[in-house]
Design an enzyme around this catalytic site. Sequence first.
Site, short mmCIF file in Angstrom:
data_model
loop_
_atom_site.label_atom_id
_atom_site.label_comp_id
_atom_site.label_asym_id
_atom_site.label_seq_id
_atom_site.Cartn_x
_atom_site.Cartn_y
_atom_site.Cartn_z
N ASP A 120 8.19 -3.19 -2.53
CA ASP A 120 6.85 -3.09 -3.11
C ASP A 120 6.05 -1.96 -2.45
OD1 ASP A 120 4.33 -3.59 -4.22
OD2 ASP A 120 4.61 -5.76 -4.14
N HIS A 132 7.08 -3.89 -7.05
CA HIS A 132 5.92 -4.73 -7.36
C HIS A 132 5.98 -5.28 -8.78
CE1 HIS A 132 1.83 -6.14 -6.65
NE2 HIS A 132 1.46 -5.64 -7.82
N SER A 154 -0.23 -10.19 -7.30
CA SER A 154 -0.92 -8.97 -6.93
C SER A 154 -2.36 -9.27 -6.52
CB SER A 154 -0.84 -7.97 -8.08
OG SER A 154 -1.24 -6.69 -7.70
#
Length: 264
Positions: A211, A239, A94
């Site tokens: 995501d 995600h 991330s």
Amino acid sequence: MPVVPTTDGSVHYEADGHGPGLVLVHGVGGDADKAFGHVVHRFGDDRTVVRPNLSGSGRTTDGGGELTVDLLAGQVAAAARAAADGPVDLFGFSMGGAVAAATAATRPELVRRLVLVGAIADMSGPRARFNFELWRDLAAADFGLFKRFATLQGFSPEVVDGFGHDGLARSLEDEWPPGVARQIDLAARIDIRGLLPRIQAPTLVIGLGGDQMAPVGQSRLLHAGIAGSRLVELDGDGHMDWFVRPDDIVKLTREFLGGGGNGC
């Protein structure tokens, strides 16, 4: 847990195992244990697994100003040098992917290989900025509401249903680090496109097809900007699905880090 000093504070990190260094870099709302505690044992049999807490998480401290990618990259480098001998492999998830990429770009002598999972590269577009501004406003107004939104946005529908009603309720009881607002503010400003051509380390980019937090276009942008990188897209994964079903990502990572060249 060890602490290493920096120019304006200190970095709090965890380290387990033995062998070549593997540094795992968390994203917004994560920390050394929350983001990677479930996979340390998958790597620690033949590596020293280092997990720094970035500013806003754990007991890491800084000067208290606005967070920058360069500041966090310095924290990653400090923990890597303190806990491992020689160049390390970097794994960034991330926002931690942007930080890991920046570390590789600015400190090429430190990074042997680079793995970027569900990573962000450029948040200047309308959708990305709108999304993180919504995160910021929800977190400021009602953090419980923000957590509910983040759960729906972060996990795929299949995983959310798999929690069940009771499991879903328990998941909302998870503690978030106290500095998450500063991390959200940084994520909303990230643009590392100019650093990508400077990355020399063989790189694996893993995009997650479902995501919503870091849409797969971000992974494609990273792949296009990092010469010789390999892109793998996992269809349907949200995600944060990696927290409950990490097998595919662990397998891809171990194969890439254990092989020669850039895995292309």
